[in-house]
Design a protein around this motif. Structure first.
Motif, PDB file in Angstrom:
ATOM      1  N   GLN A 139       0.848  -1.188   0.000  1.00 48.26           N
ATOM      2  CA  GLN A 139       0.000   0.000   0.000  1.00 48.26           C
ATOM      3  C   GLN A 139       0.884   1.238   0.000  1.00 48.26           C
ATOM      4  OE1 GLN A 139      -2.109  -0.740   3.659  1.00 48.26           O
ATOM      5  NE2 GLN A 139      -0.696   0.545   4.831  1.00 48.26           N
ATOM      6  N   LEU A 145      -4.909   5.348  -4.035  1.00 46.69           N
ATOM      7  CA  LEU A 145      -4.359   3.987  -4.122  1.00 46.69           C
ATOM      8  C   LEU A 145      -4.867   3.075  -3.001  1.00 46.69           C
ATOM      9  CD1 LEU A 145      -0.671   4.798  -5.126  1.00 46.69           C
ATOM     10  CD2 LEU A 145      -2.382   3.616  -6.530  1.00 46.69           C
ATOM     11  N   ASP A 146      -4.936   3.591  -1.792  1.00 46.60           N
ATOM     12  CA  ASP A 146      -5.233   2.732  -0.640  1.00 46.60           C
ATOM     13  C   ASP A 146      -6.712   2.660  -0.295  1.00 46.60           C
ATOM     14  OD1 ASP A 146      -2.508   2.397  -0.485  1.00 46.60           O
ATOM     15  OD2 ASP A 146      -2.242   3.688   1.279  1.00 46.60           O
ATOM     16  N   LEU A 194      -7.226   3.786  -9.963  1.00 50.60           N
ATOM     17  CA  LEU A 194      -5.901   3.704 -10.574  1.00 50.60           C
ATOM     18  C   LEU A 194      -5.701   4.748 -11.670  1.00 50.60           C
ATOM     19  CD1 LEU A 194      -5.434  -0.179 -10.714  1.00 50.60           C
ATOM     20  CD2 LEU A 194      -4.861   1.427  -8.879  1.00 50.60           C
ATOM     21  N   HIS A 244      -9.003   3.062  -4.644  1.00 51.02           N
ATOM     22  CA  HIS A 244      -8.426   2.191  -5.685  1.00 51.02           C
ATOM     23  C   HIS A 244      -8.729   2.732  -7.088  1.00 51.02           C
ATOM     24  CE1 HIS A 244      -7.563  -0.512  -2.417  1.00 51.02           C
ATOM     25  NE2 HIS A 244      -8.835  -0.468  -2.069  1.00 51.02           N
ATOM     26  N   ALA A 251      -0.110  -3.253 -10.334  1.00 48.21           N
ATOM     27  CA  ALA A 251      -1.503  -3.405 -10.760  1.00 48.21           C
ATOM     28  C   ALA A 251      -1.626  -3.460 -12.282  1.00 48.21           C
ATOM     29  CB  ALA A 251      -2.335  -2.252 -10.210  1.00 48.21           C
TER      30      ALA A 251
END
Length: 182
Positions: A23, A147-148, A153, A151, A86
């Motif tokens: 993370q 990101l954490d 992206l 999500h 990812a």
């Protein structure tokens, strides 16, 4: 010295290497502590009297530990690395598309830096640097959330590219100050 190098997994992620969750938010002290532990364990100097093969493997491991540490230590590199894990390429070199408001801010900062450079105003350059540091910190917090938590992206990719722009501006300010001082 007997040491089983076969237990080292070269395919593990940087986060796995340092026993950290994958993370953006991370405990810097744990990263630093685990880094020192791994280097003490695998540093090539420990194997100076061993065979060439053992020394080469210890060097490869130490190199991987150093690269992983540098990646996780840097917010931009860590964000980029998480996106890579990812399957997302940030395209920082080929995609310069940015939101208009960010581009406008970039132009204003570049003009302010240029003015301060031309008038040799180090105080103004340092003030701009402090302003950019605040903006960078806010952007890093936003990237952590993208990101954490959410999500997202795609938005995280844009945030990493923005941070790259900010990093270049901060470098430009540092170079200008250094030139004026020396």
């Amino acid at each position: 010295m007997n040491f089983d190098f076969t237990q080292f997994d070269f395919a593990q992620s940087h986060f796995q290497l340092f026993s950290l969750p994958a993370q953006f938010a991370l405990d810097q002290r744990t990263l630093d502590s685990n880094y020192r532990t791994l280097l003490a364990q695998y540093h090539p100097d420990r194997f100076a009297s061993e065979s060439d093969a053992i020394r080469r493997i210890s060097l490869q491991i130490a190199t991987q530990v150093n690269e992983a540490y540098q990646t996780l230590k840097s917010p931009i590199a860590r964000g980029r690395y998480l996106l890579k894990l990812a399957g997302v390429d940030t395209q920082e070199e080929s995609n310069t598309a940015m939101p208009i408001d960010f581009l406008m801010n970039q132009m204003e900062w570049r003009e302010a830096i240029s003015d301060a450079k031309s008038t040799q105003n180090i105080d103004r350059l340092e003030a701009i640097g402090r302003e950019l540091a605040l903006e960078t910190s806010a952007l890093e917090q936003h990237l952590a959330s993208l990101l954490d938590e959410t999500h997202n992206l795609s938005a995280a990719t844009v945030a990493v590219r923005k941070l790259r722009f900010m990093e270049k501006l901060e470098q430009e300010i540092g170079d200008a100050i250094e030139t004026l001082l020396f």
